[in-house]
Write a protein that holds these residues in place. Structure first.
Motif: not given
Ligand code: PMP
Length: 352
Positions: A33-44, A252-265
């Motif tokens: 149950n991991e995400s197939p998507f890498p973390p946001s660039n902001n996270v790195i 970094g992840a919390l500040e790029d919530d848009e990326y999270t929302r997009k992946n969730i969709n």
């Protein structure tokens, strides 16, 4: 077992990580149950910058993270405690609050039973009914701490807030732990209940919707008194439990919530499409509000599906104790297309 091991640890049953080892490189992993998507660039970017400061200990209170979550959820920073994954928070909770025992569904996240056994906590396991948690089955648990994964794992089915509230109000002398590891994929968070009731803890993780399983970051939200108890245990055992890179990555992840929302969709769309395709192939699939599906085939055993997929280098999760069903993590659209094609092949071969 060596001759030096404390006898109290002579019969441990650790969490099964055998399918997650190095040798599985090259396999499509749809089993944890991991995400197939890498973390946001902001996270790195944030994690890399934080790495420069690793000569210093990390902030034991994760202040920047707490402040950010506090503004997102409308609760005070001191009511948030962080764990090395939400698993660590669950461990603290078992240590702190289970003197009167624990109660949780018969089929749920397997770690609850593992922790209960480790800490010698007596537990009641409440059977599901048609794979559903029935709130009335939890009436009057006599002070036992109640663990509800919402949505539940591995079924993927969620309770409504009204149903959760019935569990809370029928157990005023129990602590209710609501494990929201998968809540971002369509269920409703019960976080508002920490204001209205004094016996609720919500646990959350960065491992799923925020693509950070390998960073190990989870948190809980609760009232001041309960947060203080958990923090005391944490600061006694592992005051610097969240390393500096992970703290920065989380911010970094919390500040790029848009990326999270997009992946969730994307995950939710692919999940619902995969569910429909599986049903067309003769699978019974439960209605999941998570990033995984729980399914069995009308004619082929769960073990057979699991081993046939494994031969084709796709790993899903098979549960010996719920043998007909398998749990399939939702991967990227491309990964699920491949998986569906392989499954179509297996089904046509096995039902010929
Ligand atoms: N709760 C549930 C229901 C889970 O499935 C998981 C992931 N295995 C966890 C908690 C723990 O997640 P983590 O420790 O990665 O935050």
């Amino acid at each position: 077992m060596s001759r030096f091991l404390h006898t109290k640890y002579s019969s441990l049953t650790p969490y099964d990580t055998s399918e997650e080892v190095e040798s599985l490189k090259g396999y499509l992993r749809l089993n944890t149950n991991e995400s197939p998507f890498p973390p946001s660039n902001n996270v790195i970017k944030y994690a890399r910058e934080a790495a420069r400061g690793m000569n210093y200990y990390s902030d034991p209170e994760c202040r920047l993270l707490a402040e950010k979550l506090s503004s997102m959820f409308g609760i005070k920073p001191e009511n948030i405690v962080f764990g090395n994954g939400s698993d660590e928070i669950l461990n603290f909770i078992f240590m702190a609050f289970c003197e009167n025992g624990a109660a949780f569904p018969e089929i749920t996240y397997s770690f609850y039973k593992i922790l209960a056994d480790f800490h010698g906590v007596d537990c009641v396991r409440v059977p599901l009914r048609e794979f559903r948690i029935v709130p009335e089955d939890y009436a009057n648990m006599n002070g036992r701490t109640i663990f509800i994964a919402n949505p539940n794992a591995p079924t993927g089915i969620a309770l409504t807030l009204a149903e959760l509230e019935r569990i809370i109000t029928s157990n005023p002398d129990s602590l209710i732990v609501i494990d929201e590891a998968y809540v971002d994929f369509g269920a409703e968070s019960a976080v508002k209940f920490i204001e209205s009731y004094d016996n609720v803890i919500i646990t959350r993780t960065f491992s799923k919707s925020r693509s950070m399983a390998g960073a190990r970051l989870g948190w809980c939200m609760t009232n001041e008194a309960l947060a203080r108890d958990i923090r005391n245990i944490k600061n006694t055992l592992t005051p610097y439990n969240i390393n500096a890179m992970t703290q920065a990555a989380g911010l970094g992840a919390l500040e790029d919530d848009e990326y999270t929302r997009k992946n969730i969709n994307v995950i939710c769309r692919v999940r619902d499409n995969t569910k429909n395709r599986l049903r067309e192939m003769g699978f019974e699939v439960l209605d999941s509000l998570t990033n995984f599906l729980f399914a069995r085939h009308e004619k082929i055993s769960g073990g057979k599906i699991y081993s046939s997929l494994r031969k084709r280098r796709i790993i899903i999760r098979h549960f010996e104790e719920i043998s007909d069903f398998n749990r399939i993590t939702i991967g990227s659209p491309e990964q699920m297309q491949i998986t569906l094609e392989v499954l179509r092949d297996i089904v046509s071969h096995e039902t010929r």
